[in-house]
Design an enzyme around this catalytic site. Structure first.
Site, PDB file in Angstrom:
ATOM      1  CG  PHE A   1      37.652  44.976  48.093  1.00  0.00           C
ATOM      2  CD1 PHE A   1      37.852  44.821  46.734  1.00  0.00           C
ATOM      3  CD2 PHE A   1      38.723  45.391  48.867  1.00  0.00           C
ATOM      4  CE1 PHE A   1      39.088  45.055  46.147  1.00  0.00           C
ATOM      5  CE2 PHE A   1      39.965  45.623  48.299  1.00  0.00           C
ATOM      6  CZ  PHE A   1      40.143  45.462  46.936  1.00  0.00           C
ATOM      7  CG  ASP A   2      31.136  45.939  51.677  1.00  0.00           C
ATOM      8  OD1 ASP A   2      31.090  44.754  52.053  1.00  0.00           O
ATOM      9  OD2 ASP A   2      31.272  46.884  52.460  1.00  0.00           O
ATOM     10  CB  VAL A   3      30.615  47.248  45.055  1.00  0.00           C
ATOM     11  CG1 VAL A   3      30.015  47.162  43.657  1.00  0.00           C
ATOM     12  CG2 VAL A   3      30.019  48.435  45.811  1.00  0.00           C
TER      13      VAL A   3
END
Length: 375
Positions: free
Chosen positions: A166-168
């Site tokens: 989810f960071d990506v």
């Protein structure tokens, strides 16, 4: 030729993953990205092992094509330089806790009062309202959004994804938002505030599972490596290992059964259509496993691929990179002696550039301070 974002100055006040990933994508496309770091540096510089030449490979993964400038925002002289950078920038990206930059005069309202053309991008974990004080770590978002409830064996514990997914995704969303805001600025002359939070990116990234709940009233659950709506769509054991086998439509399933030597399964009313197979997956899977047990993965893979049935091995990361290389995708680029993964977007006329390796802490500090001090 210069990249499509040549001439765009990005003041990158972000750190760790989502923000730096977004700004590296912009840098690869030609933007001039100034990575502003505290005297201690980006946290990921110390996330080790693994390392290359004593530098964290985590840091190396998302900081190519940038220049590093150390500024201590608590120091009045450094804060002046930070303001000057923000005033000259086309884009500012930050992922501080919502509201934290206000005391430095680097919040959206204060900066854009001086620089109305600025595209100001804020990345947070849970938004700037009631979730402002929640720490925005990817693992927490994987848990909060429901991904961990979907990952792992049906009778096992929740499992996180193997990467900070989810960071990506949030970094990708930030890059898309920034590009949209730059296009809007071309038409209006004004920047705008781009806001991205990991929880919203996560819910968007859950795609069919989120839709199953909000549109279908269903709460999805863990199914291991199986697919909730397609059968078969999973790794299946062969005589010597696992092989991913996919029959995404009824024609592929008929072909699969023919190649496996069990054409009668395609005629069985329990398995004739995908909805039937999904309803009777417990009965179908052992029959497919029994057929696959007669040969090894490589032999089945060759036969199934020749017939047009999607299948493939479960690779390690090393094998995945090697596969991309064999397929002519040229996945690895080396910049200043530092290998990294190629930008995922190809552009026929203005391809991504690879000019600068991930910078050492304050590697460009002298030149950038001189530039910012010049007026």
């Amino acid at each position: 030729m210069p990249g499509p974002l040549h001439g765009v100055l990005v003041a990158d006040f972000s750190r760790i993953l989502a923000g730096p990933y977004a700004t590296m994508l912009l840098a690869d496309l030609g933007a001039d990205v100034v990575k502003v770091e505290s005297p201690h540096g980006d946290d990921t510089r110390n996330w080790r092992p693994p390392v290359r030449d004593e530098v964290s490979t985590y840091y190396l993964a998302v900081n190519r094509n940038k220049r590093s400038l150390v500024l201590d925002l608590a120091d009045p002289a450094d804060l002046v330089l930070a303001h000057r950078l923000a005033d000259r920038a086309d884009v500012l990206v930050q992922n501080f806790r919502p509201g934290a930059l206000r005391r430095f005069g680097l919040d959206h309202d204060t900066v854009t009062a001086r620089n109305a053309r600025l595209v100001y991008a804020s990345i947070s974990g849970f938004g700037a309202a009631d979730g402002a004080d929640l720490p925005g770590y990817d693992l927490l978002v994987q848990a909060a959004a429901g991904l961990m409830s979907l990952t792992g064996a049906a009778d096992g514990p929740p499992v996180k994804a193997g990467v900070a997914v989810f960071d990506v995704i949030a970094g990708l969303h930030a890059a898309v938002g920034i590009l949209a805001a730059l296009r809007h600025r071309e038409a209006t002359g004004r920047g705008q505030h781009v806001t991205v939070d990991l929880l919203s990116s996560a819910l968007s990234g859950l795609v069919n599972h989120a839709s199953a709940h909000v549109a279908g009233g269903v709460v999805p659950h863990r199914t291991g490596n199986a697919h909730p709506s397609i059968v078969p769509y999973e790794p299946l054991p062969t005589a010597d290992g696992e092989l991913v086998v996919i029959a995404a439509n009824d024609g592929q399933f008929r072909t699969l059964c023919r190649v496996l030597g069990v054409p009668e399964l395609a005629a069985d009313p329990r398995f004739r259509a995908n909805a039937d197979r999904t309803a009777h997956r417990g009965a179908l899977r052992p029959l497919l496993v029994a057929a696959l047990s007669r040969r090894g993965s490589a032999e089945w893979s060759a036969a199934l691929r020749a017939a047009g049935v999607p299948c493939g091995p479960i690779n390690s990361v090393a094998e995945g990179v090697a596969l991309a290389d064999r397929l002519g995708l040229d996945p690895v680029v080396t910049v200043g002696g530092v290998p990294g993964i190629r930008h995922p977007v190809g552009l026929s006329d203005t391809p991504p550039r690879y000019d600068l390796p991930p910078p050492g802490l304050d590697a460009h500090g002298a030149e950038l301070r001189a530039w910012l001090s010049g007026g």
